[in-house]
Write an enzyme that holds these catalytic residues in place. Structure first.
Site, PDB file in Angstrom:
ATOM      1  N   GLU A  69      17.899  -5.140   5.239  1.00 21.42           N
ATOM      2  CA  GLU A  69      18.118  -6.403   5.946  1.00 21.42           C
ATOM      3  C   GLU A  69      17.465  -6.461   7.314  1.00 21.42           C
ATOM      4  O   GLU A  69      16.917  -7.502   7.707  1.00 21.42           O
ATOM      5  CB  GLU A  69      19.626  -6.666   6.076  1.00 21.42           C
ATOM      6  CG  GLU A  69      20.337  -6.981   4.754  1.00 21.42           C
ATOM      7  CD  GLU A  69      20.602  -5.763   3.868  1.00 21.42           C
ATOM      8  OE1 GLU A  69      20.353  -4.620   4.297  1.00 21.42           O
ATOM      9  OE2 GLU A  69      21.063  -5.963   2.728  1.00 21.42           O
ATOM     10  N   HIS A 138      33.396  -7.719   2.544  1.00 23.22           N
ATOM     11  CA  HIS A 138      32.676  -8.791   1.848  1.00 23.22           C
ATOM     12  C   HIS A 138      33.325 -10.149   2.115  1.00 23.22           C
ATOM     13  O   HIS A 138      33.231 -11.053   1.294  1.00 23.22           O
ATOM     14  CB  HIS A 138      32.645  -8.535   0.335  1.00 23.22           C
ATOM     15  CG  HIS A 138      31.631  -7.525  -0.092  1.00 23.22           C
ATOM     16  ND1 HIS A 138      31.732  -6.194   0.226  1.00 23.22           N
ATOM     17  CD2 HIS A 138      30.463  -7.640  -0.786  1.00 23.22           C
ATOM     18  CE1 HIS A 138      30.691  -5.542  -0.277  1.00 23.22           C
ATOM     19  NE2 HIS A 138      29.919  -6.393  -0.888  1.00 23.22           N
TER      20      HIS A 138
HETATM   21  C1  LIG Z   1      23.679  -3.860   2.995  1.00 19.22           C
HETATM   22  C2  LIG Z   1      23.977  -4.494   1.695  1.00 19.22           C
HETATM   23  N1  LIG Z   1      23.099  -5.369   1.187  1.00 19.22           N
HETATM   24  C3  LIG Z   1      23.335  -5.938   0.006  1.00 19.22           C
HETATM   25  C4  LIG Z   1      24.461  -5.653  -0.701  1.00 19.22           C
HETATM   26  C5  LIG Z   1      24.729  -6.307  -2.057  1.00 19.22           C
HETATM   27  N2  LIG Z   1      24.642  -5.305  -3.112  1.00 19.22           N
HETATM   28  C6  LIG Z   1      25.732  -4.782  -3.671  1.00 19.22           C
HETATM   29  S1  LIG Z   1      25.365  -3.631  -4.816  1.00 19.22           S
HETATM   30  C7  LIG Z   1      23.717  -3.855  -4.600  1.00 19.22           C
HETATM   31  C8  LIG Z   1      22.714  -3.093  -5.419  1.00 19.22           C
HETATM   32  C9  LIG Z   1      22.318  -1.832  -4.816  1.00 19.22           C
HETATM   33  O1  LIG Z   1      21.476  -1.160  -5.697  1.00 19.22           O
HETATM   34  P1  LIG Z   1      21.535   0.403  -5.858  1.00 19.22           P
HETATM   35  O2  LIG Z   1      21.638   1.016  -4.518  1.00 19.22           O
HETATM   36  O3  LIG Z   1      20.382   0.776  -6.684  1.00 19.22           O
HETATM   37  O4  LIG Z   1      22.898   0.700  -6.595  1.00 19.22           O
HETATM   38  P2  LIG Z   1      23.334   0.308  -8.087  1.00 19.22           P
HETATM   39  O5  LIG Z   1      24.092  -0.984  -7.991  1.00 19.22           O
HETATM   40  O6  LIG Z   1      22.119   0.206  -8.912  1.00 19.22           O
HETATM   41  O7  LIG Z   1      24.240   1.395  -8.528  1.00 19.22           O
HETATM   42  C10 LIG Z   1      23.474  -4.810  -3.632  1.00 19.22           C
HETATM   43  C11 LIG Z   1      22.133  -5.225  -3.192  1.00 19.22           C
HETATM   44  C12 LIG Z   1      25.383  -4.766  -0.115  1.00 19.22           C
HETATM   45  N3  LIG Z   1      26.543  -4.461  -0.708  1.00 19.22           N
HETATM   46  N4  LIG Z   1      25.106  -4.186   1.065  1.00 19.22           N
END
Ligand SMILES: Cc1ncc(C[n+]2csc(CCOP(=O)(O)OP(=O)(O)O)c2C)c(N)n1
Ligand SMILES: Cc1ncc(C[n+]2csc(CCOP(=O)(O)OP(=O)(O)O)c2C)c(N)n1
Ligand SMILES: [Mg+2]
Ligand SMILES: [Mg+2]
Lengths: 366, 336, 366, 336
Positions: A69, A138
């Site tokens: 971000e 959240h």
């Molecule tokens: C700083 C932040 N940005 C966006 C999100 C929204 N978000 C929740 S889970 C996720 C996916 C993250 O992907 P990854 O790290 O690959 O984990 P996975 O869900 O694939 O296990 C996102 C973008 C968040 N929780 N925190």
């Protein structure tokens, strides 16, 4: 369709659709406008607010973002300095905390520090989460953090029409604008002008009129305040209700004029009360209309603890229309019995639907 | 000067351990399947991020740790929590928002922790847990404890600057720290190639390790023994003071990003990709391997299954029976 | 030295020295306490507040940090969860904007969200820059951002004694405490108890007494307010002056009681006025002491623009004691001529020293 | 897939260019020396971060760029601003806090910019400028301009997560972007080995490039021609659509971190280190090389020097004579 006919057939959209429509129109009108966001091009399209845009405008203008971000906020600022007009969207306010440095030090100040030479036309859309036990990270409504920073503009729509109009106003603005969209406002339905009409970011909108009390609300709490105001009106207590809409720059003339008449002020906002939006409204109105005040201004906001996940805890956390009624009733000196009657009726209505979802159609997880 | 290539340290996995790895994966699978089955009842009213398909990553790594070793997890924390020994009842109760949940119902599914098991914290903000894990490793060093700390993160989190900051810190201070990158190829519905540059080479993440002074390990996330052994090497290095490691595990999420259903119909993954990965299911694959090796007979497996089912039923029943936190307690424990 | 003798010979330190002394004492008393900061071990030792510590405690407990504020804040939180008691220091408030996510989502909430099981005993020292044209990104006093967050405690010392005492109180606290040190308060000299006496983080301190007006100030502005109060006292106008000290949790009982007596309130803080600290004080006091108020409460804070670098612009930017006198004089209804006389005298005194340095000994660049 | 090793692209530096590289460095050196000389008068009342000793990094890189190419700089921006063609008078006036400064006196020494010269912005927060530079590169791509963008940053900034985020973004979108890392071995008074892990290999930063899909260049920061040619290769790649590069320049700061004096007496650098680097002074070294090659005679150099001195005197005189911004203007231009 002749103008008259068009006006006579109101077009009902929800705010999420209105935002998407406004975004598409802004992009058609100005090729410098583009969208950046995590999920901007994905099948869910940021709660439906960006769905379909990538199909029309391509991935150069509807850009999927890495989970970074602060970085992509800086990229947006750089693009804005070079003449582009990015619209950034974060699916939760909290994610933008990572970008505070870019927003507060660079976006907010670069026009000023350059003696007015640099422009950073940037729209930053932040969504306030609520409900379904999503918990403390959240669900924060942190508009007070942004509203405190000179150089930013900050707006919060509470209706579908404003969601579109303020977005278009923000896109036209030559500086950074933070648009805070409450997730439950996305479900708000109402007439939305099909034309791309930008609303100037210039202050509150009066939604109800009355001489008994001035009520100032923000965002989703405007919907609760409307319910409270209407219930009170039925009991003969009429309030001036203002939806604040634009938190910075803060225009309070109409509200001050109202308080000069009503002598009373209640604020209702979506954030924590302490050091929150209501404090500024109360302090400024008190300074300007002191001699007209007949009762101490009151604030309604979130209590001073993080959002708990469990329903039973969240229930006490979020103030609703009955609480607004009780507070206004108290300020105007309504008889306790009369207040209680309305409060109980509203509470019963509200208890009939689950408290952790915005809408009967809503079925978790978010 | 850190050697960033995998050392030839050899860690072997004996038969009881292999059986236990299987049991632990099967247990996690069954628990999450039960959550998925019951989620539609709308009584677990919090977001859930299931790790069905990713069990080998959780189990292979956590099985190489001691209870005093600390892990930090993410939004997708069920598997890590359970693999590390986190209390099942406290977890299910937390999902139901009950007072008996590990957070007393205040956190929901993304905040699981269990001090007794060394599950330090789970954090719903992507990448945000990683430096916290490094803080645990720093504590081990400062307090001269023989413990190791582990941060789990995804391919999405890899994009967060704070992960690089945390890795640099661990590398600079040569902390007993292991970064476990579970690459499941997606961040929500966005494939990794839309978010990161393509990287050449056998060990695409070796550059990250080299930059931050980490030793690099890599494992097939469907091969729990491979994960366990790679992790074992990283743990040995960490514990003997040889500094931090990166362990990359290639894996795949079978169910939807958030929620309990399938989401393949959304069309964000190439047709057939899910099927290919399902064919390589870590639980089924391990079962087959154990069968082939004659280590797992039907009776043993049935006994395992029924013990697991019993435990799960009890946990859900207990959660069901437990009280919700009283509304008036919402104001408590804001300040320590 | 016998106790009595010791007490009779006040020991004069400046606040920077007091902070260093307090830190060293806390570290001697508790091996879990350690310091993290960019420059914590360097020859300048964070404006002298950490000088010499690394020599006594070693690099394991006085840790030089990479330029990675979010990362090492997270590391500190992790260490705190594991039982350590880190003291973090940022040479400017602005650098901590990079760590907002860790502070707001993790540090502030983890005790609450864990049902009181987790503890994150963390002291985060932030320095507010001022003067020598350091410009908009090295001078912000953003306490309002932190004070809005439940779960954090926020304190601002204005004297050498408080700088030490509040630091020790913060180190003893089992949760995260943000200590905001104004750079010019580092130069404040006064008696400092040689013993490590932790001050509880429990509210304002009354510095002057009077029935004419209640004045609430924070941090460096307390020094300006003292000057104003004394000048007014010489002219027969006596104020209750409170140094707020602890912004969250906010204890206003003594201030409310004072306003009940004086009927008047003026706030003077170091941040931007809009959505700032003064707004909350005014809003809460007005709610609690409305019927006693005889004039509209007034706020003094920074104007709504970033800090300009040039001296001629900064001059108008920072409010000083003459402005405080004028505001109080106005609120209490002093004759214009009497106000003007004090204002002019104070302004002349103040104009004799450069406005962009805290102290005659100070010679740039910071 | 990005090739992260230096390509064999050959860029040669002709004689007039070499002379101009020298003149540009000499000019920057003289300007900063004059700032240092006058700083004690306390009329430039803003922090200054001089780049004396680092001129070859600024000049070698910026000389490979066009005015429409955009650079973003840091707190230590004088050299970059001047090398890229930023207006000297607007800079000196800004240091004096005058209305004729590039920021109208509002920014001071850390906010230099000049749209005409392609100095997009300078940013006093470490690392914070880097993604802004990537935004300029993104704009070039989106608007199909043939421009390149450059972000300067130091070894300290390298530790900021946002730099990794920015590099990942540029690599993912293959932007016309060049990251110039000026490694002067210190962040304020802290040596790099207290802040980062040791890295093995000939190209210690290759891992960063590999991680983020950047081509990697490296140059001796006392050899302006080497910097110029390495930068030239990166520019060619960027302009023809071959994506971003990292250019690491090894260099050294001669004067104090912030302010106009020497700070070696503080004892934060090993005894003799400064002297070693001073012996390799890029200005003196280039002068000697040009002399040896018969490209620079005494008369030419004297003419250069006197033109530079005249320009400097005029800029300081103009700054001196210029008005301060009026106090009442402080409230203007908060919103665009
Ligand atoms: C700083 C932040 N940005 C966006 C999100 C929204 N978000 C929740 S889970 C996720 C996916 C993250 O992907 P990854 O790290 O690959 O984990 P996975 O869900 O694939 O296990 C996102 C973008 C968040 N929780 N925190
Ligand atoms: C985010 C942030 N943290 C800390 C600082 C304080 N600071 C100013 S310059 C500097 C040194 C940065 O080192 P480097 O990037 O190597 O640049 P150099 O000064 O060596 O040119 C620091 C830490 C800052 N300006 N911004
Ligand atoms: Mg993933
Ligand atoms: Mg450096």
């Amino acid at each position: 369709m002749p103008d008259a006919a068009r006006q006579s057939a109101p077009r009902i959209l929800d705010a999420a659709d209105a935002i998407r429509e406004g975004t598409a129109q802004a992009m058609r009108a100005d090729e410098r406008v583009f969208v950046m966001g995590e999920g901007a091009t994905d099948p869910k399209g940021v709660f439906g607010t960006t769905t379909g845009l990538v199909q029309e405008f391509g991935t150069d203008r509807v850009m999927e973002m890495p989970v970074a971000e602060n970085g992509w906020t800086g990229v947006a600022i750089g693009a804005a300095l070079c003449g582009q007009r990015p619209i950034l969207v974060h699916q939760r306010v909290e994610f933008s905390l990572l970008a505070m440095e870019q927003l507060v030090n660079n976006a907010a100040k670069i026009h000023y520090v350059s003696g007015g030479r640099h422009r950073a036309p940037l729209v930053v859309r932040l969504v306030v989460g609520r409900g379904w036990g999503q918990g403390p990270a959240h669900s924060q409504s942190l508009e007070a953090l942004f509203a405190h920073i000179p150089g930013l503009k900050v707006a919060m729509p509470s209706s579908a029409a404003d969601a579109k109009g303020l977005l278009l106003g923000a896109v036209q603005d030559d500086g950074p604008v933070i648009l805070i969209e409450h997730r439950w406002v996305h479900y708000a339905r109402g007439h939305v002008d099909p034309e791309p009409i930008a609303m100037p970011l210039d202050g509150p909108r009066q939604l109800r009129s009355g001489d008994d009390c001035t009520v100032v609300s923000t965002s989703y709490m405007t919907l609760e305040a409307l319910q409270a105001a209407d219930a009170l009106a039925a009991a003969g207590c009429n309030v001036d209700l203002f939806d604040l809409r634009v938190l910075r720059p803060l225009k309070l003339d109409a509200i001050v004029a109202s308080v000069r008449r009503t002598g009373r002020l209640v604020t209702v906002d979506t954030g924590h009360a302490t050091y929150g939006i209501g404090a500024e409204i109360v302090a400024r109105v008190t300074a300007e209309a002191f001699s007209s005040l007949r009762a101490a201004p009151q604030r309604i906001g979130l209590p001073e603890h993080p959002t708990p996940s469990a329903r039973t805890l969240a229930e006490a956390y979020y103030p609703r229309s009955p609480k607004i009624v009780a507070t206004i009733g108290d300020v105007v000196g309504m008889p306790k019995a009369a207040i209680d009657e309305i409060v109980h009726r509203l509470a019963a209505e509200r208890d009939a639907v689950p408290l952790d979802i915005p809408h009967p159609s809503f079925k978790g997880p978010f | 000067m850190t050697d960033t290539t995998t050392t030839t340290l050899s860690v072997v996995t004996d038969e009881p351990t292999r059986l236990e790895l299987f049991r632990s994966m099967l247990r996690i699978r069954r628990i999450e399947e039960e959550i998925a089955r019951r989620y539609g009842e709308q009584r677990m009213r919090c977001p859930v991020h299931l790790s069905v398909g990713q069990e080998a990553a959780a189990v292979g790594t956590c099985s190489a740790l001691r209870p005093t070793d600390q892990i930090v997890s993410t939004h997708r924390c069920h598997g890590h929590y359970l693999a590390k020994g986190g209390d099942l009842r406290a977890m299910i109760a937390e999902l139901y928002g009950k007072a008996t949940g590990c957070c007393g119902g205040r956190g929901g599914s993304m905040h699981l922790f269990d001090p007794a098991a060394g599950v330090l914290a789970s954090v719903p903000i992507v990448g945000s847990n990683v430096p916290i894990g490094v803080g645990a490793a720093l504590t081990a060093k400062q307090r001269r404890r023989p413990d190791v700390a582990v941060a789990f993160f995804g391919d999405g989190a890899f994009e967060e600057g704070v992960v690089h900051e945390a890795a640099n810190f661990a590398g600079c201070h040569r902390l007993p720290m292991i970064f476990v990158l579970e690459n499941n190829l997606y961040s929500v519905y966005t494939p990794v190639d839309q978010r990161q540059p393509a990287r050449a080479g056998e060990q695409p993440m070796a550059g990250f390790a080299q930059t931050h002074g980490l030793a690099a390990e890599h494992a097939d996330g469907n091969d729990v023994v491979a994960v366990h052994e790679a992790m074992g090497r990283a743990v040995v290095r960490a514990r003997r003071g040889d500094g931090p490691s990166l362990l990359v595990v290639d894996t795949y999420r079978f169910l939807e990003h958030c929620g309990a259903s399938d989401d393949d119909h959304l069309g964000y993954r190439p047709v057939g990709e899910l099927a290919t990965w399902r064919d390589r299911c870590p639980v089924a694959g391990t079962r087959a391997a154990l069968r082939d090796a004659g280590l797992l007979d039907v009776a043993t497996e049935l006994a395992m299954e029924s013990a697991i089912v019993r435990e799960i039923d009890e946990a859900f029943a207990a959660a069901d029976a437990a009280p919700y936190p009283a509304a008036h307690t919402a104001m408590e424990a804001v300040h320590a």
